[in-house]
Design a protein around this motif. Structure first.
Motif, PDB file in Angstrom:
ATOM      1  N   GLY A 659       3.715   4.359  11.183  1.00 18.22           N
ATOM      2  CA  GLY A 659       4.225   5.532  10.316  1.00 18.22           C
ATOM      3  C   GLY A 659       3.388   6.738  11.317  1.00 18.22           C
ATOM      4  N   GLU A 660       4.098   7.558  10.924  1.00 18.56           N
ATOM      5  CA  GLU A 660       3.755   8.960  10.982  1.00 18.56           C
ATOM      6  C   GLU A 660       2.025   9.481  10.291  1.00 18.56           C
ATOM      7  N   HIS A 661       1.264   9.310  11.303  1.00 22.01           N
ATOM      8  CA  HIS A 661       0.114   9.987  10.629  1.00 22.01           C
ATOM      9  C   HIS A 661      -0.338   9.399   9.863  1.00 22.01           C
ATOM     10  N   ALA A 662      -0.530   7.817   9.878  1.00 25.19           N
ATOM     11  CA  ALA A 662      -0.813   6.723   9.442  1.00 25.19           C
ATOM     12  C   ALA A 662      -2.495   6.587   8.912  1.00 25.19           C
ATOM     13  N   ALA A 663      -3.264   7.107   9.945  1.00 25.99           N
ATOM     14  CA  ALA A 663      -4.208   6.748   9.998  1.00 25.99           C
ATOM     15  C   ALA A 663      -4.799   7.943   8.857  1.00 25.99           C
ATOM     16  N   ASP A 664      -4.176   9.480   8.827  1.00 27.22           N
ATOM     17  CA  ASP A 664      -4.518   9.853   7.857  1.00 27.22           C
ATOM     18  C   ASP A 664      -4.165   9.490   6.253  1.00 27.22           C
ATOM     19  N   LEU A 665      -2.818   9.488   6.089  1.00 26.39           N
ATOM     20  CA  LEU A 665      -2.479   8.643   4.904  1.00 26.39           C
ATOM     21  C   LEU A 665      -3.717   7.185   4.870  1.00 26.39           C
ATOM     22  N   LEU A 666      -3.929   6.711   5.119  1.00 26.07           N
ATOM     23  CA  LEU A 666      -4.570   5.406   4.503  1.00 26.07           C
ATOM     24  C   LEU A 666      -6.425   5.535   4.162  1.00 26.07           C
ATOM     25  N   ALA A 667      -6.550   7.591   4.187  1.00 22.17           N
ATOM     26  CA  ALA A 667      -7.815   7.948   3.612  1.00 22.17           C
ATOM     27  C   ALA A 667      -7.935   7.591   2.109  1.00 22.17           C
ATOM     28  N   GLU A 668      -6.525   7.230   1.769  1.00 22.90           N
ATOM     29  CA  GLU A 668      -6.868   6.940   0.400  1.00 22.90           C
ATOM     30  C   GLU A 668      -6.580   5.862  -0.592  1.00 22.90           C
ATOM     31  N   PHE A 669      -5.923   5.042   0.657  1.00 18.01           N
ATOM     32  CA  PHE A 669      -6.868   3.654   0.106  1.00 18.01           C
ATOM     33  C   PHE A 669      -8.039   3.487   0.630  1.00 18.01           C
ATOM     34  N   VAL A 670      -8.403   3.754   1.341  1.00 22.03           N
ATOM     35  CA  VAL A 670     -10.230   3.332   1.715  1.00 22.03           C
ATOM     36  C   VAL A 670     -10.731   3.824   0.288  1.00 22.03           C
ATOM     37  N   LEU A 671     -10.480   4.926   0.333  1.00 21.23           N
ATOM     38  CA  LEU A 671     -11.206   6.170  -0.960  1.00 21.23           C
ATOM     39  C   LEU A 671     -11.344   4.650  -2.033  1.00 21.23           C
ATOM     40  N   ALA A 672     -10.033   3.887  -2.511  1.00 20.42           N
ATOM     41  CA  ALA A 672      -9.657   3.933  -3.820  1.00 20.42           C
ATOM     42  C   ALA A 672     -10.518   2.167  -3.420  1.00 20.42           C
ATOM     43  N   MET A 673     -10.392   1.401  -2.036  1.00 20.71           N
ATOM     44  CA  MET A 673     -11.191   0.191  -2.142  1.00 20.71           C
ATOM     45  C   MET A 673     -12.235   0.396  -2.331  1.00 20.71           C
ATOM     46  N   LYS A 674     -13.424   1.442  -2.133  1.00 24.51           N
ATOM     47  CA  LYS A 674     -14.701   1.670  -1.377  1.00 24.51           C
ATOM     48  C   LYS A 674     -15.457   2.237  -2.754  1.00 24.51           C
ATOM     49  N   HIS A 675     -14.446   2.307  -3.886  1.00 25.60           N
ATOM     50  CA  HIS A 675     -14.820   3.554  -5.857  1.00 25.60           C
ATOM     51  C   HIS A 675     -14.222   2.245  -6.874  1.00 25.60           C
ATOM     52  N   GLY A 676     -13.473   1.213  -6.012  1.00 24.23           N
ATOM     53  CA  GLY A 676     -13.023   0.216  -7.026  1.00 24.23           C
ATOM     54  C   GLY A 676     -11.739  -0.062  -8.034  1.00 24.23           C
ATOM     55  N   LEU A 677     -10.865   1.453  -7.066  1.00 24.79           N
ATOM     56  CA  LEU A 677     -10.080   1.985  -7.876  1.00 24.79           C
ATOM     57  C   LEU A 677      -8.581   1.333  -7.640  1.00 24.79           C
ATOM     58  N   GLY A 678      -8.084   1.020  -8.241  1.00 23.82           N
ATOM     59  CA  GLY A 678      -6.715   0.261  -8.309  1.00 23.82           C
ATOM     60  C   GLY A 678      -5.180   1.141  -7.869  1.00 23.82           C
ATOM     61  N   LEU A 679      -4.271   0.022  -7.609  1.00 22.14           N
ATOM     62  CA  LEU A 679      -2.833   1.313  -7.314  1.00 22.14           C
ATOM     63  C   LEU A 679      -2.605   1.528  -8.946  1.00 22.14           C
ATOM     64  N   ASN A 680      -2.994   1.964  -9.744  1.00 26.08           N
ATOM     65  CA  ASN A 680      -2.691   1.547 -11.253  1.00 26.08           C
ATOM     66  C   ASN A 680      -3.383   3.165 -10.835  1.00 26.08           C
ATOM     67  N   LYS A 681      -3.931   3.776 -10.322  1.00 26.32           N
ATOM     68  CA  LYS A 681      -4.961   4.972 -10.162  1.00 26.32           C
ATOM     69  C   LYS A 681      -4.627   5.639  -9.869  1.00 26.32           C
ATOM     70  N   ILE A 682      -3.549   5.237  -7.898  1.00 24.86           N
ATOM     71  CA  ILE A 682      -3.271   6.114  -7.111  1.00 24.86           C
ATOM     72  C   ILE A 682      -1.708   6.231  -7.673  1.00 24.86           C
ATOM     73  N   LEU A 683      -1.494   5.178  -8.902  1.00 32.48           N
ATOM     74  CA  LEU A 683      -0.106   6.292  -8.854  1.00 32.48           C
ATOM     75  C   LEU A 683      -0.482   7.133 -10.542  1.00 32.48           C
ATOM     76  N   GLY A 684      -0.571   6.766 -11.003  1.00 31.10           N
ATOM     77  CA  GLY A 684      -1.317   8.060 -11.965  1.00 31.10           C
ATOM     78  C   GLY A 684      -1.877   9.522 -11.509  1.00 31.10           C
ATOM     79  N   THR A 685      -1.899   9.341  -9.681  1.00 34.28           N
ATOM     80  CA  THR A 685      -2.103  10.578  -9.289  1.00 34.28           C
ATOM     81  C   THR A 685      -0.969  11.578  -8.890  1.00 34.28           C
ATOM     82  N   ILE A 686      -1.152  12.554  -9.254  1.00 36.47           N
ATOM     83  CA  ILE A 686      -0.204  13.934  -8.568  1.00 36.47           C
ATOM     84  C   ILE A 686      -0.352  13.988  -7.339  1.00 36.47           C
ATOM     85  N   HIS A 687       0.911  13.501  -6.336  1.00 39.57           N
ATOM     86  CA  HIS A 687       0.887  14.069  -4.558  1.00 39.57           C
ATOM     87  C   HIS A 687       1.944  14.870  -4.493  1.00 39.57           C
TER      88      HIS A 687
END
Length: 725
Positions: A659-687
């Motif tokens: 999608g549009e700006h996919a490479a930029d959007l990916l950064a949040e998942f890179v951070l999550a995987m690097k530091h062992g954060l799961g989808l619950n943490k992403i869902l609980g983050t204000i966007h």
């Protein structure tokens, strides 16, 4: 339920029955020091009556105790000494303990290994690799130090990729020292009041020293290997530099920067342009071209935004001039002046390894100088691979390196352009030139373009390129190039094979984009005997054959990304300068990538294709960006976020975004995987609303919705109904 599961459950049930029976029959009291002492006279009588039979029976019980991980191995070893004496007690205890340990090892492997490996696959990958490589060494160390629980070592090793024969042999030898200590103590059982009294501080210290022995042996072995490697060279008595870096691309620049930052004396050698491929030929110019091409496409489709569609009017020379202007604007970040201001000595010229500590630099005027150095980092990069097609040199071609200067001389983009290659570089260039007016034919030998991605991603990429006018021809094998003269005009053709028949594709320009090959020649690797395959061969620490010579970036692989080259550079610099204190293995656990076509394709971790090939269990969550408010407002409501997680858990195994700006959007998942954060943490983050980044939150929401506790919610529904009366 399949037969394997039935067998596993049956074995588990047998183990549980045996353990329960042991405790139910009062077996635990016999595996205590008091129980042993109280029954010693009876055991002595049995020994006098039939020593061989008692030895076999005792050994069998010991095997069972060890196999079932019962709390009594230490007492059994004491009993062996008390009953059979030092020699025979040691023989019986040693073999029985090892056989029992092996049975426990087998049980853990049979019952638990597949489940553990499936559930923790990617996180266990570095552990598995380490055990496969050095498992015997690790096990030997653990066995020499009886402070580590006997049963726990057995069970954990059963989950790892170590061979049974290796486990048995290393355990037999490694446990012998501890066995002798306990058996010897058992020969004087009457003087022992508690198990804690057996191992004195002196004995504990001895065990600790035994545990250090394998480490010392490994260090000595490494020292001997180093001496052997360096045997034919004469080491300098002093050194001109702490570090010399060959190549000023991403890896070389970051290595030199880190070296200078820690106050080392660093020389950076570059034969051509500072900034390497990324600045001069790759990332920077291609993204500048992509931006111009995208704007031209938006003008052509302006009616999509409520404006009047128009054919873009432009000067191709000016577009290419802008590309070079962008390069010039970024260049100061990588310039000689900047790095000299940071404390790096920059020498323009060709560096060549003379010996493991000496680099000869040949300047453009032919003058040479030699510098000695403690460590060397090779960061020579890669270059476009040109397939050896008959006739290709005669018809002419450009690569992703040479097209920027060659096309800058043109008044218009090539009317008929052939792009050879369906990887990220080929796709980006094909779409960009099609948007600027070229009739582009893209030729790919494989069944689909972007073959490293999932099939649906490849298909979306093909559709996107086709919408912009690219004639994508997959399954077409390039055979040769030909040219013909018609009325004084030369016509050029690429001959391809498809479906058993040959076809000719006419072109005005040919771009070779079939991949890049590491630069392995011209700077002395062969003179020093440094092994190369497709890249310079290195170990986990980026060391080559010579431990003071490192390689980083495209020349080392396994990835050809600028950000990976920079990542490796940290390890190369730190290991080169401080490796005699502590070395660091390169961490490749979370590596993002992106292809900047429109729409962009970005990925980190596993794709579905990867997971299936590796047999890794996964759960798929998908969110369509066509539902995202900001994407709809921007006219970019296409693509998806696809997340692979551990079944039943929110731990992320991999993410693909189209999608549009996919490479930029990916950064949040890179951070999550690097530091062992799961989808619950992403869902609980204000966007922030409305942004494209909300797609990540909504993808996490899709996972959460699929894992809603339905049984609990049914009870909550009843509760609310009760509250309403």
């Amino acid at each position: 339920m399949n037969k394997q599961n039935i067998k596993s459950l049956a074995l588990l049930a047998l183990v549980l029955v045996l353990v329960a029976g042991f405790f139910a029959l009062g077996g635990a009291k016999w595996l205590t020091l008091a129980g042993l002492k109280s029954g010693l006279d009876q055991l002595a009588a049995w020994k006098d009556a039939s020593p061989a039979l008692l030895g076999l029976a005792f050994g069998g019980v010991y095997v069972l105790v060890a196999a079932l991980s019962l709390p009594g191995a230490a007492v059994m070893t004491l009993a062996a000494g008390a009953i059979f004496g030092l020699f025979w007690g040691s023989v019986i205890a040693s073999f029985a303990a090892t056989l029992g340990a092996t049975l426990a090892f087998w049980s853990a492997r049979y019952l638990l290994r597949d489940w553990v490996q499936a559930g923790f696959g990617e996180r266990l990958k570095p552990v598995n690799e380490g055990i496969a490589r050095d498992g015997a060494f690790y096990l030997f160390t653990l066995r020499l130090v009886p402070l580590f629980p006997f049963f726990l070592v057995n069970l954990l090793m059963g989950l790892m990729p170590i061979r049974t024969l290796t486990f048995y042999g290393v355990s037999q030898i490694g446990m012998l020292a501890g066995t002798l200590v306990y058996v010897n103590a058992g020969t004087q059982l009457a003087q022992i009041d508690s198990l804690g009294g057996i191992v004195s501080p002196g004995v504990l210290l001895s065990f600790a020293l035994l545990g250090v022995f394998p480490l010392l042996a490994k260090a000595v072995l490494r020292w001997v290997q180093r001496r052997r490697v360096y045997a034919r060279w004469t080491r300098p008595r002093s050194y001109d530099r702490n570090l010399i870096v060959i190549g000023a691309g991403a890896a070389g620049l970051v290595t030199a920067y880190i070296g200078a930052a820690v106050k080392a004396k660093v020389t950076l050698v570059e034969a051509h342009k500072m900034g390497g491929d990324c600045l001069n030929y790759g990332c920077v110019p291609s993204k500048a071209l992509i931006k111009s091409a995208k704007l031209a496409s938006q003008m052509r489709h302006a009616d999509h935004y409520g404006l009047s569609a128009t054919a873009p009017q432009f000067s191709f020379r000016q577009i290419m001039a802008r590309v070079h202007a962008v390069i010039a604007a970024v260049a100061p970040h990588d310039s000689v002046e900047r790095y000299e201001s940071l404390g790096v000595e920059v020498l323009q010229g060709y560096g060549r390894l003379v010996d493991p500590w000496t680099v000869e630099i040949t300047a453009a005027d032919g003058s040479t100088q030699r510098l000695t150095t403690r460590s060397i980092v090779i960061a020579a990069g890669a270059q476009p691979f040109v397939p050896p097609l008959p006739g290709i040199e005669e018809v002419g071609y450009v690569t992703s390196d040479t097209l920027w200067d060659a096309f800058a001389k043109l008044d218009a983009p090539p009317a008929r352009l052939v792009v050879l290659g369906g990887g990220p570089i080929g796709c980006e260039l094909a779409q960009s030139f099609a948007r600027l007016g070229s009739a582009v034919t893209q030729v790919e030998m494989a069944p689909r373009i972007m073959g490293r991605e999932d099939a649906e991603v490849s298909e979306l990429a093909r559709q996107a390129l086709a919408r912009d006018g690219v004639d994508v021809r997959t399954g077409h094998k390039a055979l040769r190039c030909e040219s013909e003269d018609h009325g004084g005009v030369t016509h050029k053709y690429l001959v391809v094979e498809h479906g058993g028949a040959e076809q000719r594709i006419e072109f005005d320009a040919l771009i070779c984009a079939v991949g890049r090959a590491a630069r392995l020649k011209g700077y002395g690797l062969e003179d020093l005997g440094i092994p190369t395959e497709r890249t310079v061969v290195t170990n986990d620490y980026l060391e080559t054959l010579y431990p003071n010579i490192y390689a980083a970036g495209d020349v080392a692989g396994p990835y050809q990304f600028t950000h990976t080259a920079s990542h490796q550079a940290w390890y190369a610099a730190v290991n080169a300068l401080f490796g005699h204190f502590k070395r660091f293995k390169v961490d490749y656990s979370v590596i993002p990538s992106a292809t900047f076509i429109d729409p962009e394709v970005a990925r980190v971790g596993l794709s579905e294709q990867d997971a299936k090939e590796k047999g890794i269990a996964y759960e798929l969550t998908r969110y369509g960006i066509d539902e995202l408010d900001r994407a709809i407002a921007d006219g970019a409501a296409h693509g998806f976020v696809k997340v692979l997680t551990v079944p039943g858990k929110d731990r992320i195994l991999g993410v693909t975004i189209v999608g549009e700006h996919a490479a930029d959007l990916l950064a949040e998942f890179v951070l999550a995987m690097k530091h062992g954060l799961g989808l619950n943490k992403i869902l609980g983050t204000i966007h922030t609303y409305p942004t494209l980044a909300e797609a990540n939150k909504y993808a996490a929401g899709e996972w959460k919705r699929a894992h809603a506790p339905q049984r609990l919610l049914a009870w909550v529904q009843r509760y609310h109904a009760w509250r309403r009366g």
